[in-house]
Design a protein around this motif. Structure first.
Motif, PDB file in Angstrom:
ATOM      1  N   UNK A 221       0.953  -1.224   0.017  1.00 34.29           N
ATOM      2  CA  UNK A 221      -0.021  -0.049   0.089  1.00 34.29           C
ATOM      3  C   UNK A 221       0.673   1.301   0.053  1.00 34.29           C
ATOM      4  N   UNK A 222       0.779   2.134  -0.993  1.00 36.75           N
ATOM      5  CA  UNK A 222       1.596   3.431  -1.202  1.00 36.75           C
ATOM      6  C   UNK A 222       0.422   4.542  -1.109  1.00 36.75           C
ATOM      7  N   UNK A 223       0.979   5.461  -0.431  1.00 36.85           N
ATOM      8  CA  UNK A 223      -0.179   6.761  -0.370  1.00 36.85           C
ATOM      9  C   UNK A 223       0.868   7.926  -0.256  1.00 36.85           C
ATOM     10  N   UNK A 224       0.255   8.755  -1.497  1.00 33.72           N
ATOM     11  CA  UNK A 224       0.813  10.185  -1.426  1.00 33.72           C
ATOM     12  C   UNK A 224       2.275  10.386  -1.524  1.00 33.72           C
ATOM     13  N   UNK A 225       2.789   9.328  -2.791  1.00 30.26           N
ATOM     14  CA  UNK A 225       4.201   9.778  -2.979  1.00 30.26           C
ATOM     15  C   UNK A 225       4.529  11.067  -3.820  1.00 30.26           C
ATOM     16  N   UNK A 254      -6.430  13.449  -1.514  1.00 29.18           N
ATOM     17  CA  UNK A 254      -6.717  14.859  -2.043  1.00 29.18           C
ATOM     18  C   UNK A 254      -6.182  16.159  -0.895  1.00 29.18           C
ATOM     19  N   UNK A 255      -5.440  15.638  -0.124  1.00 30.68           N
ATOM     20  CA  UNK A 255      -4.960  16.496   0.965  1.00 30.68           C
ATOM     21  C   UNK A 255      -3.582  16.858   0.738  1.00 30.68           C
ATOM     22  N   UNK A 256      -3.032  16.620  -0.410  1.00 28.23           N
ATOM     23  CA  UNK A 256      -1.400  16.958  -0.772  1.00 28.23           C
ATOM     24  C   UNK A 256      -1.190  18.139  -1.990  1.00 28.23           C
ATOM     25  N   UNK A 257      -0.313  18.854  -1.643  1.00 29.06           N
ATOM     26  CA  UNK A 257      -0.357  19.882  -2.807  1.00 29.06           C
ATOM     27  C   UNK A 257       0.536  19.230  -3.862  1.00 29.06           C
ATOM     28  N   UNK A 258       1.406  18.221  -3.797  1.00 31.22           N
ATOM     29  CA  UNK A 258       2.392  17.772  -4.870  1.00 31.22           C
ATOM     30  C   UNK A 258       1.416  16.308  -5.302  1.00 31.22           C
ATOM     31  N   UNK A 259       1.576  15.765  -6.272  1.00 30.88           N
ATOM     32  CA  UNK A 259       0.665  14.465  -6.619  1.00 30.88           C
ATOM     33  C   UNK A 259       1.870  13.705  -7.230  1.00 30.88           C
TER      34      UNK A 259
END
Length: 280
Positions: A221-225, A254-259
């Motif tokens: 499981x990988x979240x918000x790299x 949806x909580x990160x500026x960089x995607x």
């Protein structure tokens, strides 16, 4: 087997001065087998808590596992310091080649402290049949656990807090059930290894880099790299051939500026990778 050497309980309060050349060895084990170190706290060390060193350098905190050591266990210990790292090589258990060890176990230990960032937590060179289980690595840089020319080693059920897991030099190894939070890169995979069921959160760059060939990377499981730069790094980056990448869950909240750039990215010039049933 009954341990040849056993250290249990107590605190190794080193209180080393600012000049690292004045440091002393906390624990030195040379050419030994059947060793148990349990329930010991190592604090205020300027260099490593426990180390394998290249030569008899008696200014390096402490040394563990010189040539041909076998069957060594370090368990339920804590390694931390309140110093800044101006002179520090780091905390934990580093290993400097070309020394070898067979059957080395580190379990249920804590490396690092909230007030200090070490340089390396566990760095293994030419180590065989070792296991790092149930430990916590806090703020270790450039990685919490690293391998170089190691075989048949396992990293299972650890927590890495801002401390990457570097399997680049590990062959036929296993990384299972680890939680990695806010690393530079979550896991860097070498060759012919199995990486299953790890959770990686908010990696600055790639969540997992598959650098070598013949690996199995499944069920992670990988979240918000790609927190470092927008649209630059991917959840999983494949930089090798003949890898099997399946059933991984790569999520962008949806909580990160960089995607992330991609959920899974295969580098140019790499072939025969099977990418199956991943949720992106």
């Amino acid at each position: 087997a009954v341990p040849e050497y056993e250290a249990g309980g107590g605190t190794g309060d080193v209180n080393i001065p600012l000049d690292p050349t004045d440091s002393e060895i906390g624990l030195l084990l040379e050419n030994v087998q059947d060793v148990l170190v349990s329930g010991v706290t190592f604090k205020d060390h300027r260099w490593f808590s426990l180390a394998r060193i290249l030569d008899v350098d008696r200014t390096r905190g402490s040394a563990l596992n010189r040539p041909w050591n076998k069957r060594i266990i370090v368990e339920n210990c804590r390694f931390y310091t309140t110093f800044n790292h101006t002179y520090a090589d780091g905390t934990g258990i580093p290993h400097v080649k070309p020394y070898k060890a067979d059957v080395f176990i580190v379990r249920n230990c804590i490396f690092g402290d909230e007030e200090y960032r070490g340089d390396k937590g566990y760095e293994a060179y030419y180590i065989f049949n070792s296991a790092v289980c149930g430990c916590r690595f806090k703020q270790e840089w450039p990685y919490g656990v690293g391998f170089d020319d190691c075989f048949h080693d396992a990293v299972v059920g650890n927590v890495f807090d801002r401390a990457p897991l570097n399997l680049l030099g590990l062959w036929y190894g296993v990384a299972v059930g680890n939680t990695i939070k806010e690393p530079t890169v979550g896991i860097n995979v070498g060759g012919f290894s199995v990486v299953i069921g790890n959770n990686i959160y908010r990696a600055n760059r790639h969540g997992i880099i598959v650098s070598g060939n013949g690996n199995i990377v499944c069920g992670n499981y990988i979240e918000d790299a790609s927190q470092e730069t927008n649209n630059t790094y991917s959840g999983i980056f494949i930089g090798g051939d003949d890898n099997f990448v399946c059933n991984n869950y790569v999520m962008q909240t949806a909580n990160t500026a960089n995607r992330m750039k991609y959920g899974i990215e295969e580098g140019a010039g790499h072939d025969r990778n099977r990418i199956v049933n991943n949720y992106l």
